[in-house]
Design a protein around this motif. Sequence first.
Motif, PDB file in Angstrom:
ATOM      1  N   ARG A   1      19.992   6.235  60.162  1.00 53.44           N
ATOM      2  CA  ARG A   1      19.787   5.364  58.991  1.00 53.44           C
ATOM      3  C   ARG A   1      19.588   6.195  57.730  1.00 53.44           C
ATOM      4  N   ALA A   2      18.787   7.263  57.824  1.00 50.93           N
ATOM      5  CA  ALA A   2      18.562   8.109  56.654  1.00 50.93           C
ATOM      6  C   ALA A   2      19.860   8.780  56.196  1.00 50.93           C
ATOM      7  N   LEU A   3      20.686   9.213  57.154  1.00 44.62           N
ATOM      8  CA  LEU A   3      21.958   9.840  56.790  1.00 44.62           C
ATOM      9  C   LEU A   3      22.881   8.843  56.107  1.00 44.62           C
ATOM     10  N   TRP A   4      22.918   7.608  56.608  1.00 39.42           N
ATOM     11  CA  TRP A   4      23.778   6.593  56.001  1.00 39.42           C
ATOM     12  C   TRP A   4      23.273   6.204  54.613  1.00 39.42           C
ATOM     13  N   GLU A   5      21.961   6.101  54.441  1.00 35.48           N
ATOM     14  CA  GLU A   5      21.411   5.772  53.128  1.00 35.48           C
ATOM     15  C   GLU A   5      21.738   6.875  52.121  1.00 35.48           C
ATOM     16  N   GLN A   6      21.674   8.131  52.564  1.00 35.18           N
ATOM     17  CA  GLN A   6      22.053   9.230  51.682  1.00 35.18           C
ATOM     18  C   GLN A   6      23.536   9.149  51.318  1.00 35.18           C
ATOM     19  N   HIS A   7      24.364   8.805  52.293  1.00 40.77           N
ATOM     20  CA  HIS A   7      25.798   8.632  52.036  1.00 40.77           C
ATOM     21  C   HIS A   7      26.028   7.496  51.044  1.00 40.77           C
ATOM     22  N   LEU A   8      25.273   6.397  51.200  1.00 39.09           N
ATOM     23  CA  LEU A   8      25.421   5.250  50.310  1.00 39.09           C
ATOM     24  C   LEU A   8      25.014   5.612  48.877  1.00 39.09           C
ATOM     25  N   LEU A   9      23.898   6.337  48.727  1.00 33.85           N
ATOM     26  CA  LEU A   9      23.458   6.750  47.399  1.00 33.85           C
ATOM     27  C   LEU A   9      24.452   7.718  46.764  1.00 33.85           C
ATOM     28  N   THR A  10      25.096   8.539  47.593  1.00 34.26           N
ATOM     29  CA  THR A  10      26.121   9.446  47.075  1.00 34.26           C
ATOM     30  C   THR A  10      27.322   8.660  46.567  1.00 34.26           C
ATOM     31  N   GLU A  11      27.742   7.648  47.313  1.00 29.60           N
ATOM     32  CA  GLU A  11      28.876   6.824  46.887  1.00 29.60           C
ATOM     33  C   GLU A  11      28.542   6.024  45.631  1.00 29.60           C
ATOM     34  N   MET A  12      27.267   5.687  45.447  1.00 23.50           N
ATOM     35  CA  MET A  12      26.844   4.941  44.261  1.00 23.50           C
ATOM     36  C   MET A  12      26.693   5.850  43.054  1.00 23.50           C
ATOM     37  N   GLY A  13      26.787   7.168  43.268  1.00 24.07           N
ATOM     38  CA  GLY A  13      26.650   8.113  42.176  1.00 24.07           C
ATOM     39  C   GLY A  13      25.218   8.469  41.841  1.00 24.07           C
ATOM     40  N   LYS A  14      24.262   8.060  42.680  1.00 23.27           N
ATOM     41  CA  LYS A  14      22.856   8.360  42.418  1.00 23.27           C
ATOM     42  C   LYS A  14      22.422   9.690  43.016  1.00 23.27           C
ATOM     43  N   LEU A  15      23.232  10.256  43.908  1.00 20.46           N
ATOM     44  CA  LEU A  15      22.969  11.567  44.483  1.00 20.46           C
ATOM     45  C   LEU A  15      24.221  12.411  44.359  1.00 20.46           C
ATOM     46  N   PRO A  16      24.092  13.708  44.165  1.00 18.08           N
ATOM     47  CA  PRO A  16      25.286  14.566  44.111  1.00 18.08           C
ATOM     48  C   PRO A  16      25.906  14.701  45.487  1.00 18.08           C
ATOM     49  N   ALA A  17      27.193  14.942  45.502  1.00 21.49           N
ATOM     50  CA  ALA A  17      27.898  15.092  46.775  1.00 21.49           C
ATOM     51  C   ALA A  17      27.377  16.328  47.501  1.00 21.49           C
ATOM     52  N   ALA A  18      27.238  16.198  48.824  1.00 20.70           N
ATOM     53  CA  ALA A  18      26.746  17.307  49.628  1.00 20.70           C
ATOM     54  C   ALA A  18      27.790  18.415  49.708  1.00 20.70           C
ATOM     55  N   ALA A  19      27.306  19.612  49.844  1.00 18.83           N
ATOM     56  CA  ALA A  19      28.221  20.752  49.983  1.00 18.83           C
ATOM     57  C   ALA A  19      28.993  20.622  51.280  1.00 18.83           C
ATOM     58  N   PRO A  20      30.255  21.049  51.319  1.00 16.95           N
ATOM     59  CA  PRO A  20      31.039  20.925  52.548  1.00 16.95           C
ATOM     60  C   PRO A  20      30.455  21.743  53.683  1.00 16.95           C
ATOM     61  N   VAL A  21      30.500  21.179  54.894  1.00 17.25           N
ATOM     62  CA  VAL A  21      30.005  21.873  56.070  1.00 17.25           C
ATOM     63  C   VAL A  21      30.980  22.998  56.419  1.00 17.25           C
ATOM     64  N   PRO A  22      30.485  24.200  56.670  1.00 23.26           N
ATOM     65  CA  PRO A  22      31.400  25.291  57.032  1.00 23.26           C
ATOM     66  C   PRO A  22      32.269  24.915  58.227  1.00 23.26           C
ATOM     67  N   ASP A  23      33.557  24.981  58.035  1.00 24.51           N
ATOM     68  CA  ASP A  23      34.490  24.602  59.087  1.00 24.51           C
ATOM     69  C   ASP A  23      35.611  25.633  59.132  1.00 24.51           C
ATOM     70  N   PRO A  24      35.782  26.320  60.263  1.00 26.45           N
ATOM     71  CA  PRO A  24      36.848  27.328  60.348  1.00 26.45           C
ATOM     72  C   PRO A  24      38.236  26.769  60.092  1.00 26.45           C
ATOM     73  N   ASP A  25      38.406  25.456  60.288  1.00 22.00           N
ATOM     74  CA  ASP A  25      39.730  24.866  60.120  1.00 22.00           C
ATOM     75  C   ASP A  25      40.000  24.418  58.686  1.00 22.00           C
ATOM     76  N   ILE A  26      38.989  24.444  57.804  1.00 24.92           N
ATOM     77  CA  ILE A  26      39.167  23.989  56.425  1.00 24.92           C
ATOM     78  C   ILE A  26      39.101  25.192  55.501  1.00 24.92           C
ATOM     79  N   PRO A  27      40.183  25.498  54.793  1.00 23.72           N
ATOM     80  CA  PRO A  27      40.174  26.658  53.888  1.00 23.72           C
ATOM     81  C   PRO A  27      39.101  26.520  52.812  1.00 23.72           C
TER      82      PRO A  27
END
Length: 311
Positions: free
Chosen positions: A136-162
């Motif tokens: 629930r906390a993760l989804w609420e953070q995602h919702l606040l990010t989509e609403m523009g009230k929180l900055p977007a989270a930094a990308p998770v390190p992924d070997p497959d994503i340049p």
Amino acid sequence: MSDQLSARERLLDFVSLAEARNIGTTPDELVDAVVHEAILNQPSLRTCLVPGCLRQYDAISCMAGDPPPRPEWSGEGWATLGSGTIFPAGGHICPGHKQLVTDHLPRRVKLPNDRWTIDCACGWMPAPQTWHGLLRALWEQHLLTEMGKLPAAAPVPDPDIPGTRIPLAEHTEATLTELYDRLWDAESEWQDLRDFSRTCFLAYTAAVPALLGVKTSLEALRTRITLDSRDWTADKADALLYAVLVGANCEDTDPGHVHNDIDCAGEQGLWHLANKHGIPTDQTIQAGQHRWWVANAIKAAKQIEDQGTAE
């Protein structure tokens, strides 16, 4: 001891003895009735589940169909989120956030290795968690990010994503733990996905011949009916068969096609048959649903045949 009067005694000071006698009661009985009614009619407020939203509505007056104690507590336009999501007891959504929650409707997913994640309607899916209470906390953070009230989270390190790969010398215990957790998830899911893909393949090989055979049979029946000289709309039973096997409405899906009464059957052919023979509304709707399934089964089988021909 304090000499301050109780709330009941202060209420009694406001009651006129003469006016109470005029309505056939006493001040004590009148105050008791007011307190009793206030207890019975106290509001049961529900708050919007969107973080930061303070809007509320009174569930009691809403269910009873009565005006709320305050205009801002009206339940008009509110929606309820069921318990099948990440909210074990469900939740309530105000009219202003109904579309937002619909676009990001969360569904709790349990992975084969007893870890948990969220399947959001927008496609967002966080890293698996050991405890489902974090969802629930993760989804609420995602919702606040989509609403523009929180900055977007930094990308998770992924070997497959340049651009997200961390150099080996800069790794920390936390980043290595995340990578090991993802490796653990992949190893545990590999066997389940292999079994699932095998089950899907067996089901596909069993269903395709049956679907192609049904397509051949339905097309043969459709051809027989359309070439027959009899009037299939004259009898009620014949009209229902015609509507299901052939279709009483126009089924041309070309974007440039415009329905009319000359070149096609239009959109009301089934209802015209129902009015002609007095077919009940529920049977008419059911016939339309049966026709939809028949037409789509033929369409799906045709796509399978086309794919087999192309290969």
